[in-house]
Design an enzyme around this catalytic site. Structure first.
Site, PDB file in Angstrom:
ATOM      1  N   HIS A  96      12.334   4.169 -12.720  1.00  0.00           N
ATOM      2  CA  HIS A  96      11.913   4.038 -14.119  1.00  0.00           C
ATOM      3  C   HIS A  96      12.215   5.337 -14.859  1.00  0.00           C
ATOM      4  CE1 HIS A  96       8.976   0.641 -12.935  1.00  0.00           C
ATOM      5  NE2 HIS A  96      10.015   0.136 -13.526  1.00  0.00           N
ATOM      6  N   LEU A  98       4.023   2.828 -15.560  1.00  0.00           N
ATOM      7  CA  LEU A  98       3.247   3.723 -14.699  1.00  0.00           C
ATOM      8  C   LEU A  98       4.121   4.856 -14.169  1.00  0.00           C
ATOM      9  CD1 LEU A  98       1.537   0.911 -12.619  1.00  0.00           C
ATOM     10  CD2 LEU A  98       0.534   2.160 -14.553  1.00  0.00           C
ATOM     11  N   ARG A 153       7.324   4.025 -25.875  1.00  0.00           N
ATOM     12  CA  ARG A 153       6.720   3.505 -24.653  1.00  0.00           C
ATOM     13  C   ARG A 153       5.357   4.135 -24.407  1.00  0.00           C
ATOM     14  NH1 ARG A 153      10.001   0.429 -25.399  1.00  0.00           N
ATOM     15  NH2 ARG A 153      11.768  -0.313 -24.158  1.00  0.00           N
ATOM     16  N   VAL A 184       1.753   1.982  -6.970  1.00  0.00           N
ATOM     17  CA  VAL A 184       0.420   1.463  -7.290  1.00  0.00           C
ATOM     18  C   VAL A 184      -0.426   1.357  -6.026  1.00  0.00           C
ATOM     19  CG1 VAL A 184      -0.842  -0.545  -8.129  1.00  0.00           C
ATOM     20  CG2 VAL A 184       1.227   0.207  -9.316  1.00  0.00           C
ATOM     21  N   GLY A 185       0.150   0.787  -4.956  1.00  0.00           N
ATOM     22  CA  GLY A 185      -0.601   0.570  -3.719  1.00  0.00           C
ATOM     23  C   GLY A 185      -1.148   1.871  -3.148  1.00  0.00           C
ATOM     24  N   GLY A 233       3.510   1.656  -1.978  1.00  0.00           N
ATOM     25  CA  GLY A 233       4.188   1.775  -3.273  1.00  0.00           C
ATOM     26  C   GLY A 233       3.453   2.709  -4.223  1.00  0.00           C
ATOM     27  N   TYR A 242      12.256 -11.233 -13.707  1.00  0.00           N
ATOM     28  CA  TYR A 242      11.057 -10.574 -13.169  1.00  0.00           C
ATOM     29  C   TYR A 242       9.834 -10.995 -13.980  1.00  0.00           C
ATOM     30  CZ  TYR A 242       8.053  -6.430 -12.408  1.00  0.00           C
ATOM     31  OH  TYR A 242       7.021  -5.574 -12.159  1.00  0.00           O
ATOM     32  N   SER A 278       3.063  -7.047 -15.182  1.00  0.00           N
ATOM     33  CA  SER A 278       3.624  -5.934 -15.939  1.00  0.00           C
ATOM     34  C   SER A 278       3.735  -6.321 -17.408  1.00  0.00           C
ATOM     35  CB  SER A 278       5.003  -5.626 -15.368  1.00  0.00           C
ATOM     36  OG  SER A 278       5.664  -4.727 -16.220  1.00  0.00           O
ATOM     37  N   SER A 279       3.759  -5.340 -18.292  1.00  0.00           N
ATOM     38  CA  SER A 279       3.746  -5.631 -19.741  1.00  0.00           C
ATOM     39  C   SER A 279       5.034  -6.301 -20.204  1.00  0.00           C
ATOM     40  CB  SER A 279       3.517  -4.335 -20.523  1.00  0.00           C
ATOM     41  OG  SER A 279       4.495  -3.375 -20.174  1.00  0.00           O
ATOM     42  N   CYS A 280       6.041  -6.395 -19.330  1.00  0.00           N
ATOM     43  CA  CYS A 280       7.287  -7.066 -19.759  1.00  0.00           C
ATOM     44  C   CYS A 280       7.089  -8.582 -19.840  1.00  0.00           C
ATOM     45  CB  CYS A 280       8.417  -6.752 -18.787  1.00  0.00           C
ATOM     46  SG  CYS A 280       8.109  -7.386 -17.141  1.00  0.00           S
ATOM     47  N   TRP A 320      19.444   8.220 -21.312  1.00  0.00           N
ATOM     48  CA  TRP A 320      20.008   6.915 -21.663  1.00  0.00           C
ATOM     49  C   TRP A 320      19.442   6.395 -22.983  1.00  0.00           C
ATOM     50  CZ3 TRP A 320      19.938   3.334 -16.729  1.00  0.00           C
ATOM     51  CH2 TRP A 320      20.847   3.858 -15.792  1.00  0.00           C
ATOM     52  N   ASP A 354      18.714   0.210 -24.733  1.00  0.00           N
ATOM     53  CA  ASP A 354      17.410   0.767 -25.117  1.00  0.00           C
ATOM     54  C   ASP A 354      16.272  -0.088 -24.585  1.00  0.00           C
ATOM     55  OD1 ASP A 354      17.882   2.275 -28.444  1.00  0.00           O
ATOM     56  OD2 ASP A 354      17.799   3.118 -26.423  1.00  0.00           O
ATOM     57  N   LYS A 362       6.331 -13.122 -12.949  1.00  0.00           N
ATOM     58  CA  LYS A 362       4.973 -12.604 -13.165  1.00  0.00           C
ATOM     59  C   LYS A 362       4.145 -13.594 -13.998  1.00  0.00           C
ATOM     60  CE  LYS A 362       5.259  -8.688 -10.948  1.00  0.00           C
ATOM     61  NZ  LYS A 362       4.414  -8.416  -9.764  1.00  0.00           N
ATOM     62  N   HIS A 385       0.800  -1.234   0.000  1.00  0.00           N
ATOM     63  CA  HIS A 385       0.000   0.000   0.000  1.00  0.00           C
ATOM     64  C   HIS A 385       0.826   1.274   0.000  1.00  0.00           C
ATOM     65  CE1 HIS A 385       0.992  -0.287   4.242  1.00  0.00           C
ATOM     66  NE2 HIS A 385       0.695   0.999   4.339  1.00  0.00           N
TER      67      HIS A 385
HETATM   68  N1  LIG Z   1       5.890   0.958 -11.626  1.00  0.00           N
HETATM   69  C1  LIG Z   1       5.513   0.575 -12.823  1.00  0.00           C
HETATM   70  O1  LIG Z   1       5.793   1.235 -13.858  1.00  0.00           O
HETATM   71  C2  LIG Z   1       4.694  -0.691 -12.997  1.00  0.00           C
HETATM   72  C3  LIG Z   1       4.265  -0.971 -14.281  1.00  0.00           C
HETATM   73  C4  LIG Z   1       3.496  -2.097 -14.466  1.00  0.00           C
HETATM   74  C5  LIG Z   1       3.188  -2.920 -13.419  1.00  0.00           C
HETATM   75  N2  LIG Z   1       3.622  -2.627 -12.187  1.00  0.00           N
HETATM   76  C6  LIG Z   1       3.265  -3.584 -11.136  1.00  0.00           C
HETATM   77  O2  LIG Z   1       2.627  -2.945 -10.076  1.00  0.00           O
HETATM   78  C7  LIG Z   1       2.982  -3.614  -8.844  1.00  0.00           C
HETATM   79  C8  LIG Z   1       3.450  -2.562  -7.854  1.00  0.00           C
HETATM   80  O3  LIG Z   1       4.533  -1.866  -8.431  1.00  0.00           O
HETATM   81  P1  LIG Z   1       4.958  -0.410  -7.862  1.00  0.00           P
HETATM   82  O4  LIG Z   1       5.487   0.358  -8.998  1.00  0.00           O
HETATM   83  O5  LIG Z   1       3.874   0.154  -7.014  1.00  0.00           O
HETATM   84  O6  LIG Z   1       6.196  -0.836  -6.918  1.00  0.00           O
HETATM   85  P2  LIG Z   1       6.779  -0.084  -5.631  1.00  0.00           P
HETATM   86  O7  LIG Z   1       6.458   1.372  -5.687  1.00  0.00           O
HETATM   87  O8  LIG Z   1       8.181  -0.529  -5.512  1.00  0.00           O
HETATM   88  O9  LIG Z   1       5.898  -0.717  -4.438  1.00  0.00           O
HETATM   89  C9  LIG Z   1       6.078  -2.052  -4.084  1.00  0.00           C
HETATM   90  C10 LIG Z   1       5.477  -2.224  -2.706  1.00  0.00           C
HETATM   91  O10 LIG Z   1       5.651  -3.588  -2.353  1.00  0.00           O
HETATM   92  C11 LIG Z   1       6.077  -3.635  -0.997  1.00  0.00           C
HETATM   93  N3  LIG Z   1       6.892  -4.821  -0.771  1.00  0.00           N
HETATM   94  C12 LIG Z   1       7.975  -5.220  -1.477  1.00  0.00           C
HETATM   95  N4  LIG Z   1       8.487  -6.350  -0.936  1.00  0.00           N
HETATM   96  C13 LIG Z   1       7.698  -6.659   0.133  1.00  0.00           C
HETATM   97  C14 LIG Z   1       7.707  -7.685   1.115  1.00  0.00           C
HETATM   98  N5  LIG Z   1       8.641  -8.648   1.099  1.00  0.00           N
HETATM   99  N6  LIG Z   1       6.747  -7.678   2.069  1.00  0.00           N
HETATM  100  C15 LIG Z   1       5.818  -6.686   2.116  1.00  0.00           C
HETATM  101  N7  LIG Z   1       5.746  -5.670   1.203  1.00  0.00           N
HETATM  102  C16 LIG Z   1       6.678  -5.668   0.239  1.00  0.00           C
HETATM  103  C17 LIG Z   1       6.946  -2.382  -0.811  1.00  0.00           C
HETATM  104  O11 LIG Z   1       6.959  -2.102   0.566  1.00  0.00           O
HETATM  105  P3  LIG Z   1       7.888  -0.918   1.150  1.00  0.00           P
HETATM  106  O12 LIG Z   1       7.179   0.342   0.739  1.00  0.00           O
HETATM  107  O13 LIG Z   1       7.872  -1.150   2.607  1.00  0.00           O
HETATM  108  O14 LIG Z   1       9.219  -1.113   0.496  1.00  0.00           O
HETATM  109  C18 LIG Z   1       6.160  -1.352  -1.637  1.00  0.00           C
HETATM  110  O15 LIG Z   1       5.170  -0.730  -0.853  1.00  0.00           O
HETATM  111  C19 LIG Z   1       4.050  -4.649  -9.189  1.00  0.00           C
HETATM  112  O16 LIG Z   1       3.464  -5.935  -9.246  1.00  0.00           O
HETATM  113  C20 LIG Z   1       4.501  -4.256 -10.556  1.00  0.00           C
HETATM  114  O17 LIG Z   1       4.773  -5.380 -11.338  1.00  0.00           O
HETATM  115  C21 LIG Z   1       4.359  -1.542 -11.922  1.00  0.00           C
END
Ligand SMILES: NC(=O)c1ccc[n+]([C@@H]2O[C@H](COP(=O)([O-])OP(=O)(O)OC[C@H]3O[C@@H](n4cnc5c(N)ncnc54)[C@H](OP(=O)(O)O)[C@@H]3O)[C@@H](O)[C@H]2O)c1
Length: 358
Positions: free
Chosen positions: A206, A193, A236, A42-43, A40, A163, A134-136, A229, A307, A167, A38
């Protein structure tokens, strides 16, 4: 009628009725909802959107309170809390450099987190779960825009394959559990995102947060050059995080008929893309960010850096045919992200600058 926007037609006692394109959908405001990850990008967007829509019974735990790589901790938590809805937004996430440096962490931690949550949600009879990938996950040279059907039809981009494979295993787990246990587990694949609470660490971030920070620092240091870079030619797609959260709520609130059309199908995985349907070259993106930040210097491209995939645009027909569309344009989103960055980053920059100016 204003089509797309969720609107409440007045809450009756503890039940709120949502209208989407004329269809009525009942959602209990006190439904127990676990948002994993929550804090992060997205969270935190999911928590904002849930609260904005009146959901107050959210269950939130930081990593120090609940390490989701720990199976017994996770199972005990679910057995105690029994959430009805689960948003699986916890993961080990990072940019090209981090994926290159820590491939073991990316595959192991993501497999552990998603396996522990999906299995615990099954055991505690959660009604619905949304697994965020994720789209990867799609092949490096998939035809564009990328349809859900192109999953596992070709080789992956090597820089983030560990990664991506984790997924893909999560998608297979949702599909297998839906077939074996008749669970309601859906896998959503968002495009790239950005937004409030993004990671601005230049080693692990990112492209959008990295460019916002680099150009802001170049502006305040009166540098005449900002370096990007790669060649600038990769294309994208970018989605604002609050739009993604809106789409996740939309999916988890689908009526039974449409939700089952996504999850109760033995022939196709419970998989849906989330994107805005348009993309930009990294060069176009850099020019837009320079505009938003007010950097007037020269943009140069470091072609020694990777790239990644030449183009990555998702086909969002499945989602739009259900009635959802993104609403934040890239320029609107970049302006909001930069304002958030300025608000959140003063301590970071002054510390850095102080250190650098020394
Ligand atoms: N960012 C993008 O561009 C993007 C794009 C497509 C999909 N996604 C997907 O969206 C999802 C969230 O990504 P995000 O960008 O929000 O990532 P993020 O900002 O790094 O957030 C990840 C969250 O997961 C928590 N976490 C990680 N390891 C944990 C563990 N062992 N136990 C409990 N909590 C843990 C982290 O907690 P802490 O805050 O305490 O570290 C953080 O709150 C992922 O599945 C990712 O694949 C992201």
């Amino acid at each position: 009628m204003e089509q797309r926007r969720f609107s409440t037609t007045g809450s009756r006692s503890r039940q709120r009725t949502w209208t989407i394109i004329g269809e009525l959908i009942d959602v209990h405001l006190d439904a127990k909802i676990f948002v994993a990850g929550h804090r992060g990008l997205v969270g935190s967007a999911l928590v904002r959107s849930l609260r904005m829509n009146g959901f107050q019974n959210l269950i939130l735990r930081t990593k120090s309170e609940l390490d989701l790589t720990n199976q017994s901790q996770t199972e005990d938590f679910f057995a105690a809390e029994k959430p009805s809805y689960v948003f699986l937004a916890a993961a080990k996430v990072g940019g090209i450099l981090a994926n290159n440096e820590y491939p073991g962490d990316f595959v192991a931690q993501n497999l552990q987190i998603q396996t522990n949550i999906i299995e615990s949600a099954r055991k505690s009879n959660a009604d619905r779960l949304l697994f965020l990938g994720s789209s990867c996950i799609y092949p490096k040279f998939a035809s564009q825009p990328i349809k859900e059907e192109s999953l596992l039809t070709g080789p992956l981009e090597p820089t983030n394959r560990p990664y991506a494979v984790a997924k893909i295993a999560g998608i297979e787990m949702c599909w297998s559990y839906n077939r074996q246990y008749k669970t309601g587990f859906l896998a959503a694949m968002p495009t790239n995102l950005y937004g409030p609470g993004d990671n601005y660490d230049l080693e692990t971030s990112h492209v959008i947060p990295a460019l916002i920070r680099k150009m802001h620092e170049a502006k305040i240091n009166n540098s005449s050059v900002a370096t990007i870079w790669g060649t600038g030619s990769p294309r994208r797609e970018f989605l604002y995080s609050d739009d993604l959260a809106d789409a996740c709520l939309f999916l988890m609130n689908l009526d039974k008929r449409r939700f089952d059309s996504l999850v109760a199908n033995d022939q196709t995985p419970p998989l849906i893309n989330i994107g805005c349907g348009s993309d930009h070259s990294i060069r176009e993106l850099a020019v837009q960010i320079a505009e938003v930040v007010g950097f007037r210097g020269k943009l140069t491209f470091d072609t020694t850096k990777p790239d990644g995939t030449p183009r990555k645009l998702l086909d969002v027909t499945r989602l739009t045919s259900l009635g959802w569309q993104a609403k934040t344009t890239l320029s609107q989103g970049l302006k909001q992200a930069y304002q958030e960055f300025l608000m959140d980053s003063q301590p970071l920059l002054s510390g850095e600058l102080a250190h650098r100016i020394g």
